[in-house]
Enzyme design. Structure first.
Site, PDB file in Angstrom:
ATOM      1  N   ASP A   1      67.698 -11.050 -62.795  1.00 13.72           N
ATOM      2  CA  ASP A   1      67.334  -9.791 -62.227  1.00 13.72           C
ATOM      3  C   ASP A   1      66.669  -8.805 -63.220  1.00 13.72           C
ATOM      4  OD1 ASP A   1      67.336  -7.960 -60.304  1.00 13.72           O
ATOM      5  OD2 ASP A   1      69.364  -7.434 -60.426  1.00 13.72           O
TER       6      ASP A   1
ATOM      7  N   HIS B   1      61.372 -11.868 -51.389  1.00 13.58           N
ATOM      8  CA  HIS B   1      62.284 -10.682 -51.942  1.00 13.58           C
ATOM      9  C   HIS B   1      61.383 -10.287 -52.909  1.00 13.58           C
ATOM     10  CE1 HIS B   1      65.132  -7.711 -53.096  1.00 13.58           C
ATOM     11  NE2 HIS B   1      64.952  -8.335 -54.372  1.00 13.58           N
TER      12      HIS B   1
END
Length: 349
Positions: A152, A221
């Site tokens: 992330d 995403h």
């Protein structure tokens, strides 16, 4: 390495490097608690220095931010030009909820005990003046991965690009050095997610799971969170997301926190995710991740906290009071006098 703007007000520690521990505190200000909050905000840099002094390698920092509804209760004078409540998004399948929040304290360090100590001191100072809406303790997971197993924060801007993407400048000079911040707490259905083959997971995210290489997946995403301006240049935000959870309660999640020079960049990303684009009806990660909070704040500069504006009542009292002469028929006042020097005073809003 922390990057500061070349000129202008000093920001809070918005641009600090990612850490291994964090606490996110969101609170609402109780009626009558405004002065206690102002006192705490003014003292916050000193509290941070005190707790961090004995552990310089701990890199303790705290960013304080204020929500739209509380700004006018705490400060007189102008307000950040784009500060507004978080806008709920209702898509065909998923919803980005808007939840209460007047104050955000984003506390970071390489040690959780430092975060805990500063959070405890903040709450001790504010006890009876605020109500905690949400508290999350975040942690670094493996090699900077979320609990869904993917790296992330890969695309965070660096150096001067981070300054330009995150900090307000001349477009709102009264609040230069500040930053808009949006937070959302996502809960994951890991049983359903882990039931997917890795290849299917990678198509949802838009990156390979093992090596973190970006894939050409228009509905992923990653793609939905890539937004550009009219010239085709990518508009960036700074994410400092953290995993959190409680295995005993079966709770697993990601706390999203995005800093930006204007909230419209993050808001466009969220619209793509929840409302869809020509390439996707919605972000498929939402089939496994539910947003249970959503709030927008403004983190003013460190200089702003060092010299807070007057509270609203004091600021209003200092404004010039407009004077208008009352005219009465035949030159007489309402009380039968000639009205010489008789003024009708009204207080400015």
């Amino acid at each position: 390495m922390t990057v500061e703007p070349a000129t202008g007000p000093e920001p809070q520690s918005v641009l600090s490097p990612l850490t291994t521990a964090a606490i996110f505190l969101v609170a609402t200000v109780d009626e009558g608690g405004e002065q206690s909050v102002r006192d705490l905000l003014a003292d916050l840099p000193g509290l941070q220095r005190s707790y961090g002094f004995g552990a310089p390698d701990g890199r303790l920092s705290c960013v304080a931010a204020v929500g739209s509804d509380a700004w006018g209760r705490l400060f007189g004078g102008p307000r950040p030009a784009e500060l507004h409540p978080f806008e709920e998004l209702a898509g065909r399948r998923h919803r980005a909820v808007s939840t209460p929040g007047d104050l955000l304290f984003h506390i970071r360090a390489t040690r959780q005990d430092l975060c805990f100590g500063l959070a405890a001191e903040i709450m001790d100072r504010l006890r009876g003046s605020v109500t905690v809406a949400d508290e999350v303790q975040g942690f670094k997971y493996l090699d900077v991965r979320d609990l869904m197993g993917f790296v992330d924060g890969t695309e965070n801007p660096q150096g001067r690009a981070a300054v330009d993407a995150v900090l307000v400048a001349g477009e709102d000079a009264d609040f230069a050095g500040g930053s808009y911040v949006i937070v959302q707490k996502y809960l994951h259905d890991l049983d359903a997610w882990n039931a997917l083959p890795v290849e299917a997971q990678e198509k949802v995210i838009g990156r390979t799971k093992l090596t973190n290489v970006e894939l050409d997946e228009p509905a992923s995403h990653v793609s939905l969170n890539t937004v550009t301006d009219e010239d085709g240049e990518e508009r960036q935000i700074l994410r400092d997301n953290m995993p959190f959870g409680s295995p005993g309660r079966g709770e697993f999640g990601t706390y999203f926190i995005g800093y930006s020079r204007t909230p419209e960049v993050t808001e466009e990303m969220l619209r793509n995710m929840f409302l869809g684009t020509p390439d996707a009806t919605h972000d498929r990660i939402l089939d496994f991740s539910t947003a249970v909070t959503g709030t927008l704040f403004f983190a003013p500069s460190a200089d702003f906290l060092d010299d807070l504006p007057e509270p609203p009542a004091a600021a209003a009292a200092e404004r010039p009071v407009p004077h208008t002469r009352t005219e009465s028929p035949e030159g007489t006042g309402a009380d039968g006098t000639l009205g010489i020097g008789d003024l009708n005073r009204s207080t400015a809003p």
